[in-house]
Design a protein around this motif. Structure first.
Motif, mmCIF file in Angstrom:
data_model
loop_
_atom_site.group_PDB
_atom_site.id
_atom_site.type_symbol
_atom_site.label_atom_id
_atom_site.label_comp_id
_atom_site.label_asym_id
_atom_site.label_seq_id
_atom_site.Cartn_x
_atom_site.Cartn_y
_atom_site.Cartn_z
ATOM 1 N N SER A 2 0.837 -1.194 0.000
ATOM 2 C CA SER A 2 0.000 0.000 0.000
ATOM 3 C C SER A 2 0.873 1.245 0.000
ATOM 4 O O SER A 2 1.905 1.283 0.679
ATOM 5 N N THR A 185 3.043 10.372 -6.533
ATOM 6 C CA THR A 185 1.683 10.478 -7.046
ATOM 7 C C THR A 185 1.025 11.562 -6.206
ATOM 8 O O THR A 185 1.090 11.504 -4.972
ATOM 9 N N GLU A 187 -2.339 14.535 -5.772
ATOM 10 C CA GLU A 187 -3.669 14.973 -6.164
ATOM 11 C C GLU A 187 -4.022 16.268 -5.460
ATOM 12 O O GLU A 187 -3.635 16.479 -4.304
ATOM 13 N N GLN A 194 -13.023 12.238 -1.470
ATOM 14 C CA GLN A 194 -12.108 12.134 -2.603
ATOM 15 C C GLN A 194 -10.907 11.272 -2.228
ATOM 16 O O GLN A 194 -10.472 10.422 -3.014
ATOM 17 N N ARG A 196 -10.696 8.933 0.140
ATOM 18 C CA ARG A 196 -11.126 7.539 0.282
ATOM 19 C C ARG A 196 -11.288 6.878 -1.081
ATOM 20 O O ARG A 196 -10.843 5.744 -1.302
ATOM 21 N N ALA A 197 -11.936 7.586 -2.005
ATOM 22 C CA ALA A 197 -12.184 7.014 -3.335
ATOM 23 C C ALA A 197 -10.876 6.775 -4.071
ATOM 24 O O ALA A 197 -10.687 5.734 -4.723
ATOM 25 N N PHE A 198 -9.953 7.719 -3.987
ATOM 26 C CA PHE A 198 -8.680 7.589 -4.689
ATOM 27 C C PHE A 198 -7.886 6.415 -4.131
ATOM 28 O O PHE A 198 -7.322 5.624 -4.896
ATOM 29 N N ALA A 200 -9.064 3.815 -2.560
ATOM 30 C CA ALA A 200 -9.766 2.565 -2.855
ATOM 31 C C ALA A 200 -9.418 2.070 -4.257
ATOM 32 O O ALA A 200 -9.293 0.857 -4.492
ATOM 33 N N GLN A 201 -9.224 2.991 -5.194
ATOM 34 C CA GLN A 201 -8.851 2.622 -6.569
ATOM 35 C C GLN A 201 -7.471 2.004 -6.625
ATOM 36 O O GLN A 201 -7.172 1.239 -7.546
ATOM 37 N N ARG A 202 -6.628 2.323 -5.640
ATOM 38 C CA ARG A 202 -5.245 1.825 -5.632
ATOM 39 C C ARG A 202 -5.065 0.628 -4.703
ATOM 40 O O ARG A 202 -3.943 0.163 -4.519
#
Length: 203
Positions: A2, A185, A187, A194, A196-198, A200-202
């Motif tokens: 992670s 990386t 953002e 935002q 949490r969503a980002f 979760a995608q990784r």
């Protein structure tokens, strides 16, 4: 593995100055009363800030602001106190997210442009959740401020990882670009959801 998560402080976890706090600073600084407009005052405030963030003494900073404005502030200690007080509030939703991520076992870092006199005040008030971070990197203590590449590199070094292993969130696009330039990386922060969503995608 992670990714390590690094957050900016102000505009992400901590709140920016409120209109009321800024009005009080202006009042104590004699804005308008001595012919200095609010716009000129804040232009000087921010233009002189990079050296302050990198460790400049508080009185020296305000003297530099005076020089830029071409006037003397009526009470520098009072202005300094009001300024420090204006940077101590936090977003409870983001504090909760920090705890949530720490409970998941995520490695967390903080990379903040912050002035020397504010650090002990902020830490005294918010030590509980600041303690969930694995490394706190303050510009005033490392002598460089974002977007200087060394600020990001030192943050990564303190976390024991390469910049490429970090996901960085900051509200300022120029600071996000600085992070990307060293391999992170990164953002532009908008909300806890935002983040949490980002992440979760990784996952």
């Amino acid at each position: 593995m992670s990714p390590v998560i690094v957050f900016d402080l102000y505009g992400v976890i901590a709140r920016d100055q409120t209109p009321a706090a800024k009005a009080e600073i202006e009042r104590l600084a004699g804005v308008s009363a001595d012919g200095v407009s609010g716009e000129r005052f804040w232009e000087a405030y921010w233009a002189c800030r990079p050296d302050y963030d990198a460790g400049q003494d508080s009185v020296a900073y305000w003297k530099t602001v005076e020089t830029r404005l071409g006037t003397q502030l009526p009470d520098i200690p009072a202005v300094l106190e009001a300024d420090l007080a204006s940077w101590t509030e936090v977003d409870d939703a983001m504090v909760a997210l920090v705890g949530e991520l720490a409970d998941q076992g995520r490695t967390l870092g903080l990379l903040s442009n912050i002035i020397t006199d504010l650090v002990p005040r902020f830490e005294a008030r918010h030590h509980a959740w600041l303690g969930r971070f694995d490394a706190l990197t303050y510009s005033c203590r490392i002598g460089v401020a974002k977007p200087d590449p060394r600020a990001y590199e030192i943050c990564a070094e303190r976390l024991g990882v390469a910049p490429a292993d970090i996901v960085f969130f900051d509200d300022k696009p120029s600071f996000v670009e600085g992070a990307r330039a060293v391999g992170m990386t990164a953002e532009v922060f908008t909300s806890p959801d935002q983040v949490r969503a980002f992440l979760a995608q990784r996952a």
